[in-house]
Design a protein around this motif. Structure first.
Motif, mmCIF file in Angstrom:
data_model
loop_
_atom_site.group_PDB
_atom_site.id
_atom_site.type_symbol
_atom_site.label_atom_id
_atom_site.label_comp_id
_atom_site.label_asym_id
_atom_site.label_seq_id
_atom_site.Cartn_x
_atom_site.Cartn_y
_atom_site.Cartn_z
ATOM 1 N N ARG A 94 -4.749 0.639 -2.207
ATOM 2 C CA ARG A 94 -5.546 0.507 -0.980
ATOM 3 C C ARG A 94 -5.217 -0.856 -0.372
ATOM 4 O O ARG A 94 -5.220 -1.878 -1.051
ATOM 5 N N SER A 95 -4.946 -0.848 0.922
ATOM 6 C CA SER A 95 -4.326 -2.048 1.491
ATOM 7 C C SER A 95 -5.257 -3.252 1.466
ATOM 8 O O SER A 95 -4.811 -4.385 1.497
ATOM 9 N N GLU A 96 -6.565 -3.024 1.372
ATOM 10 C CA GLU A 96 -7.464 -4.167 1.260
ATOM 11 C C GLU A 96 -7.149 -4.973 -0.004
ATOM 12 O O GLU A 96 -7.215 -6.201 0.003
ATOM 13 N N PHE A 97 -6.864 -4.264 -1.086
ATOM 14 C CA PHE A 97 -6.484 -4.957 -2.318
ATOM 15 C C PHE A 97 -5.082 -5.549 -2.195
ATOM 16 O O PHE A 97 -4.826 -6.687 -2.551
ATOM 17 N N LEU A 98 -4.177 -4.718 -1.702
ATOM 18 C CA LEU A 98 -2.766 -5.071 -1.764
ATOM 19 C C LEU A 98 -2.401 -6.203 -0.813
ATOM 20 O O LEU A 98 -1.534 -7.024 -1.123
ATOM 21 N N THR A 99 -3.015 -6.257 0.333
ATOM 22 C CA THR A 99 -2.525 -7.159 1.377
ATOM 23 C C THR A 99 -3.407 -8.368 1.621
ATOM 24 O O THR A 99 -3.133 -9.148 2.540
ATOM 25 N N SER A 100 -4.457 -8.531 0.851
ATOM 26 C CA SER A 100 -5.321 -9.685 1.116
ATOM 27 C C SER A 100 -4.746 -10.934 0.449
ATOM 28 O O SER A 100 -3.929 -10.860 -0.463
ATOM 29 N N PHE A 112 -12.540 -8.093 -4.216
ATOM 30 C CA PHE A 112 -11.463 -8.540 -5.108
ATOM 31 C C PHE A 112 -12.005 -9.510 -6.139
ATOM 32 O O PHE A 112 -11.651 -9.462 -7.330
ATOM 33 N N ILE B 55 -13.364 -6.328 1.250
ATOM 34 C CA ILE B 55 -12.213 -7.234 1.288
ATOM 35 C C ILE B 55 -11.570 -7.195 2.666
ATOM 36 O O ILE B 55 -11.343 -6.122 3.218
ATOM 37 N N TYR B 56 -11.273 -8.356 3.178
ATOM 38 C CA TYR B 56 -10.527 -8.449 4.431
ATOM 39 C C TYR B 56 -9.046 -8.538 4.079
ATOM 40 O O TYR B 56 -8.620 -9.467 3.387
ATOM 41 N N GLY B 57 -8.272 -7.551 4.514
ATOM 42 C CA GLY B 57 -6.830 -7.553 4.265
ATOM 43 C C GLY B 57 -6.060 -7.628 5.568
ATOM 44 O O GLY B 57 -6.655 -7.672 6.649
ATOM 45 N N TYR B 63 -4.880 -12.741 10.469
ATOM 46 C CA TYR B 63 -5.063 -13.460 9.197
ATOM 47 C C TYR B 63 -4.304 -14.780 9.304
ATOM 48 O O TYR B 63 -3.361 -15.023 8.555
ATOM 49 N N ASN B 73 2.504 -6.126 6.033
ATOM 50 C CA ASN B 73 3.365 -5.662 4.948
ATOM 51 C C ASN B 73 3.787 -4.219 5.208
ATOM 52 O O ASN B 73 2.960 -3.312 5.092
#
Lengths: 445, 471, 445, 471
Positions: A94-100, A112, B55-57, B63, B73
């Protein structure tokens, strides 16, 4: 003819119109006007790297990696091919995990932080030590960090770091680099039938020793029987007892805290990460005595302004971005996302599943060793010890030739001596093990 | 909505050993029990889904963390890293992993061209690890040349904290270098700092103010004149792709942050990768092993591992963060020359445009991919907290210290004008607010302002230290 | 030995303790007590289906599907292997999209509703018609629904549904089933060199005709040149003009509204879905005249109680759960998630990308036809028309033999006549096309 | 936070044809232009990420929609459906897709065993399409037997709306059947409804009240006695797995909702799949083609397609929703006998436990996998809206109408006791609230209560009908 971005980055969203407006706003005609680079160092050459479509790029990588042979890996020694539940990929991706980014704004990173807090808690339960950081790069660097911790906390003028003679070369070499800037010296002590040679270690240990390192299971797959004695020796000589292990082993083997370990290191990615050419997750746990000397990030619980429980990176004054040259480590970017995956995998197994997986590692290795031992020209296991997940096999034929023959028939094993092969059952299906035994019989005779 | 800890959902204790459990090991080799949450897949799916929502991604919005290059990404890079053929054990024979070796070789080659470097190692698993390789290589080089006495590394005051920490980890004394009034290296101060004890100068260019070190050629000469080496911190390389190369500026050694410049995801803190490039003279000292061509058949080149002649050994158990390196390779192969150059062009355009739209003062210019504004009378950390309430991620704050109440801002090339306008609006709204409002922020986030003092004063670092509530 | 759930559903989370508490609460000893099934119809046999671990199940399916040959598909006729950007998988697979139900509670479904509203808008732009529903099952069922719409809205007593003689068997047969409960009769009209035989259609069309169906491109890949004339014929005879097409073709070919189409049907999954053994997405767009007669779900914009724009399923009184036997269709579960993917793929291409993709379908088909036409014993294309993405090839040798030879060498093509083969360029790389031409030369001579 | 439409982010018009654009087609065969949003990948990633955040899915929490069987969807089934080997064109030769045919064959076999049916078609792409196959098969059967005059289908008043609509689509007159006081089929009313014109009775069992039709054997006899067929609506099959089979109860034809019973995700409305099973007598009428074994080599069975002798033809262009069928197969293969039976056991336990914990009256029992509570004086639709504010998904409301202000609740087996307790707490909290509170709900959701009347009165079904705002 209709495509935009044909000559630019596909990930820069600017339309021609927007670009013009923006250039106008900053008073430039082109982006080039914004660069303040002396002519002498301007680059006007080419990298000669072709741009490709997404599809072509995928095809390229697939084609390159397609050159890797599809082998059944009976390989271990720190990295294992345990099955990873599908859940882990789906949720960790899930991109919230991957990209933060690192959680410097905890108010928008609670998810996280909580996951990392849960990871730390998992390691606390597994090691029995009070503190676990939320990742080092891998087992080798964690070991290096343990040595610099030993250097910082030593009460004596000692400088000897004692490690087993059978230590993975990557760990030993990395450790040497980590202590290169200190007065520490890495010295090897002998092993005996796969375990610590206790008498020799006693002999070697004196007040100059600042750190004793042992592993359980050992690199040759044996379960270490002398941990308490090593712990006593460390206490007697005021040295730090650093133990190398991993989360699956720790699920059933002696609890580090119970044998006097001061620090536990190892590769935690045995849970959560497929074999990835050595990419890892450095496990680092220690006693609360060393709280202010721990390297790496720590997540702590706190409260927000409404007094609700909330999580945050804490004790950051240990870290490089605050303390600079007096930091406990230079680590910044770490392996947080791998730690997330490890925590997910552990959660997915649960305590029953972890114990099961660990115990099956013992029984399946035992079974395979027996079957190999029955073959002509083969003795297994070489060491008269309990084994965890892997073991060394003695073969009459030269080991490299056997390994090469096995590889041609689809199996990868370690060569660990002229007549020694090491095999591991982790993640290998029963059907492939059967096939391996059959193949081994053919090539070993 | 609050999400309980896993341990608040369940804790199950499993006994190990004892009389009738069928454990395959004797009791003296096992622990007594293991107590962890035992939950089903549906429960875990909801737990982690809920956590992800807090979570903010990068897919949540802009960002603009200065010095962090938080790019979008690309999704496809995840697909290639997930290819089953990528899952190989590090002890595989070279013959059986020609694909892995080819990809590493090609990436070494790509990075060398991009940085203007002669030889590259991919082993360092992060930027700081890359710095450490650089420092260790420098030490080995000096030692090899009989100059083991060099014990100082010079670091500009405004440099990344890792530079200081890395030099110290390498056993060096750190000599801190003040900036001149323009925010760049003060040549006189540099002159004074340099000596026969200088092992290296660590520099990032553009520096953390986004300013290009215009005197870079002279700096290089000065460092080289005293026998020192020039180290390039790659954190800001996104400003220069295709326009200038560290190798051409006189740098001897550099690291690349692929999780910044080459868009591999940051993963909430990592993994990244910090490959290191060096000039020919330093190549023999790089970590072992590296990858080279070894001929092969007519139709296909083959590759092998080799140890550089005077290698420093290893800084990682194996070859670093392989899965990350695949993504970096794919990103570079996708963009090519034109795409990479455009990325830098748009990154610099975006920084300049954003700066032009905000009310805060930006004391140093001309900046490139990032700028440092000053929050003036406001507390920069409070400004950041308040920006969260406007649904955007704030910049890096209070650093570099050369700018009072610094707001170090790097939008990267992936933001559209509309997003930059929205981001500027957030800056400007906060600029008009009073201190009590800022101090009370944030109030639209999953957690309100978090008490850092309490966290540090009574550390609670595991659920074992908490009073758990039954979910 | 430590695993729980070993004999139950792995997705039922009950611990033994919770199960006991729950049974106590409902006053039962076991779950069996809760079932009220007469003994006579109780099942006490076995299905003889073994339970498997997740890993074993994945291995089983992988092994079964591994029996599919890896062929380059030059196949079209409604289903295409266009490259799907990675973005589509990653975002459509977010579990909020994948696992949610029909949006009967719009307040917690705004995201999906908006995505479907955007999908409808995409089709409105592509067709020029005012209304598009948010999915039917596939092209065949959409055609069937169009016929029942024609039946409901007819002003005349007509009952003839006219379709081209060259119509995919699945579409024709499905249409027949959909009109089986009505007085409609499906009749074929002739085609001429791949297009509508206009004279014959004029001849066939009378006031008994309630629906004229044509396709663009046609099943043989030709671009239809007579659409306006068909539209005029429909108007003249008060019949509904139903046009079959797809989103990529519609990106460049004549806009249905401009040729008088009353309904557009087709398979929209040409965008967003890989070839999936015929799984599709029924496109259904029509004029606002038929608003109250549209089958399937419609998403509309509205306002919430704070006057903010919000989306909701609307005009549900047309649907089966409200109107029951007077509903406009029996459809309930539809293809919403595929529509989401289609919308994502279209958004990812953008208008420039869609036009590009469509135009490349024309030029690449032209190129391939020319290259094949150069071969001995081959004529391509058979029809003297413009082609879209695919075309028919005449071969001197028997077509089935050629197709079989091609298949052995890694290529799949359609056999559409004793000496006719149909090939399609969509999604096939240039390199594979080159290889196909070489192979074709070998097998066709 | 509001997410603009794609068209509010950008609209770009591309001209097609004309003089100098290089279009490969003559202008009279092309449209003039195409106007759609032109956006980059980062913008789209954020758009759809944001949209996903405004959706309640099964990973968000309990989803107790009665008759919908919203189970957790195991993640691994997505992996197997995404295997590259699954991506085959429907016109591939049988020889080249033995894997696809084998999987379909095995799934036909699994479903036959589970339902007690002799032959199965997997073609229907949804439950309603399965019903349609059943009705068309029944029609063909009667026609074949010279009984084409049968023009009535009997449907209980409490049946799913699709039953009525399907019968009508099949050209039948629908005869509606009232329930008896116990909520089950009224045998006298059935007797009255049955005649020589009866083509079929459509029934779900347990029925929509969750009640097992205890007289099913007698019902089957009555229907068969007049020459009618008995149709089983599979929507409620999750109540019976391993404990009773429609085939054993006398049903002649049934459909399976794999997106309910076998956990394939519902996808925001679909795709699902509605395979149909029949007894031997009806097998010749099933849609074409089906899959059968055809011998093959010693080591591997091979498979082929065949058309049943008196097939009704097709109800889908090809073979239905293939990707969904893979997931259903994987789910069944994972659970096996014991898992399937346990799923039903826990589904029934969960429904009974939940009902025992809520204050609303549940007038009919003993129910199985679902129950229908009555909101009493409250408006059931308002109750549902208010439940959203408690962070859970509400039950199906106002149906079946036999229960006033119905709250039709089906928790499924995947909910834990803790989750059921939380769900019960939400029911009970709402039960204590007054009408104004309910009518003002929801207020903690992405959108507040939506005006249905406005939506239907002035339909705005595309962005082309809206006044767009520039983002």
């Amino acid at each position: 003819m209709h495509g935009s971005h044909a000559t630019g980055s596909p990930y820069a969203p600017h339309t021609d119109e927007e670009r013009s407006q923006m250039l106008d706003a900053v008073g430039a005609e082109t982006e080039a006007d914004l660069f303040d680079i002396p002519e002498a160092v301007q680059f006007d050459g080419e990298f000669d790297i072709d741009a490709r479509s997404e599809r072509e790029t995928r095809r390229l990588v697939r084609s390159i990696l397609g050159r890797n042979d599809d082998l059944t890996e009976l390989l271990g020694r720190g990295h294992y091919g345990y099955y990873i539940p599908s859940l882990v990929d789906h949720l960790a991706d899930r991109s919230e995990f991957l990209t933060s980014y690192t959680q410097y704004q905890p108010e928008v990173s609670q998810g996280f932080l909580q996951a990392l807090f849960e990871y730390q808690s998992l390691l606390v339960e597994l090691t029995g030590l009070e503190i676990a950081n939320c990742s080092m790069y891998d087992a080798a660097t964690a070991l290096g960090e343990a040595a610099t911790l030993a250097e910082r906390v030593r009460d004596t003028s000692g400088h000897r770091v004692l490690v087993p003679d059978r230590l993975l070369e990557g760990r030993r070499s990395t450790l040497e680099n980590y202590v290169a800037g200190t007065d520490l010296v890495v010295e090897a002590y002998p092993t005996d039938d796969g375990n610590v040679d206790l008498a020799a270690l006693e002999e070697a240990t004196d007040e100059e020793a600042v750190m004793l390192y042992a592993e359980n299971p050992t690199v040759r797959g044996t379960i270490e029987e002398n941990l308490e004695a090593v712990g006593d020796l460390a206490v007697a000589n005021e040295a730090l007892f650093v133990l190398g292990s991993d989360p699956i082993a720790l699920s059933v083997l002696q609890r580090p805290a119970d044998v006097g370990a001061d620090v536990v290191v190892g590769d935690a990615s045995v849970l959560g990460l497929p074999t990835s050419y050595g990419m890892g997750l450095g496990l680092f746990a220690t006693s609360e005595d060393y709280l202010r000397q721990v390297p790496g990030r720590l997540v702590g619980a706190s409260e927000d302004s409404t007094d609700r429980r909330a999580y945050t990176l804490t004790l950051q004054t240990r870290e490089q971005h605050i303390r600079r040259e007096r930091a406990t480590s230079n680590i910044c970017t770490n392996q947080a996302w791998v730690a997330l995956r490890t925590a997910m995998h552990a959660a997915s197994l649960g305590p029953n599943g972890m114990v099961d997986l660990a115990e099956r590692g013992v029984t399946r290795a035992e079974d395979l060793a027996e079957r190999l031992d029955d073959l002509v020209g083969v003795k297994a296991p070489v060491h008269d010890r309990h084994h965890f997940r892997e073991f060394v096999v003695r073969v009459d034929q030269p080991a490299p030739a056997i390994a090469s023959d096995l590889e041609k028939r689809g199996f990868a094993v370690h060569v660990v001596g002229e007549h020694e092969i090491q095999v591991c059952v982790a993640g290998v299906s029963d059907a492939r093990i059967d096939s391996f035994v059959t193949t081994f019989r053919e090539v070993a005779r | 909505q609050y999400e309980p800890l896993l341990s608040e959902k369940d804790l199950t204790r499993v006994e190990i050993g004892g009389e009738d459990d069928g454990s395959p090991l004797p009791d003296d080799l096992t622990r007594d029990s293991l107590e962890l949450p035992e939950l089903s897949e549906p429960e875990l799916a909801r737990h982690y889904t809920r956590l992800s929502q807090m979570i903010y991604g990068i897919d949540s919005g802009p960002y603009p963390l200065g010095s962090c290059t938080m790019k979008y990404n690309p999704k496809f890079t995840e697909d290639v890293a997930a290819l089953p053929t990528a899952a190989v054990h590090p002890d595989r024979s070279e013959r059986s992993i020609q694909g892995t070796l080819e990809l590493l070789y090609r990436l070494q080659d790509y990075l060398g061209r991009i940085g203007g470097m002669d030889a590259v190692t991919l082993q360092p698993p992060a930027g700081a690890a890359g710095e450490f390789v650089g420092i260790r290589v420098a030490a080995a080089y000096h030692e090899h040349n009989g100059e083991g006495h060099r014990d100082e590394v010079i670091v500009p005051e405004s440099a990344h904290g890792t530079n200081f920490a890395t030099a110290a980890l390498g056993g060096y004394d750190v000599v801190s270098l003040p900036s001149d009034d323009d925010g760049r290296v003060d040549l006189e101060a540099l002159e004074a700092a340099l000596s026969e004890n200088t092992a290296a100068l660590m520099l990032t260019n553009p520096n953390t103010l986004g300013l290009f070190e215009r005197d870079i050629t002279e700096i290089a000469e000065m460092v080289h004149d005293v026998g020192g080496l020039l180290y390039y911190d790659g954190a800001n390389l996104n400003a220069l792709l295709g326009r200038a190369r560290p190798g051409d500026m006189g740098f001897d050694v550099m690291h690349y942050n692929v999780h910044k410049t080459f868009a591999t995801p940051h993963g909430g803190g990592g993994p990244g990768a910090g490959p290191v490039g060096v000039v020919d003279d330093l190549a023999p000292f790089l970590p072992a092993p590296r990858v080279r061509e070894n001929g092969g058949s007519k139709s296909e080149t083959s590759y092998e591992l080799f140890d550089p002649d005077h290698t420093i050994g290893k800084v990682h158990g194996y070859q670093g963060n392989w899965l990350v390196l695949i993504k970096a390779f794919a990103y570079i192969a996708r963009l090519g020359d034109a795409g990479l150059a455009d990325a830098s062009a748009k990154a610099v355009l975006n920084a300049n445009y954003l700066a032009s739209q905000i009310g805060y003062d930006v004391p140093y210019e001309p900046f490139h991919h990032e700028f440092v504004a000053s929050a003036g009378e406001q507390d920069a950390a409070d400004v950041a907290k308040r920006m969260l309430d406007y649904g955007v991620h704030p910049p890096t704050t209070k650093w570099p210290e050369i700018v009072p109440e610094a707001l170090m801002t790097e939008p990267t090339e992936v933001e559209s004008k509309k997003t930059l306008d929205r981001l500027a609006a957030a800056f400007n709204a906060v600029a008009d607010e009073d201190d009590p409002t800022l101090e009370a922020a944030p109030d639209r986030t999953a957690a309100r302002r978090i008490d850092q003092t309490s966290a540090a004063r009574s550390p609670r670092l595991s659920w074992q230290t908490l009073d758990l509530e039954d979910d």
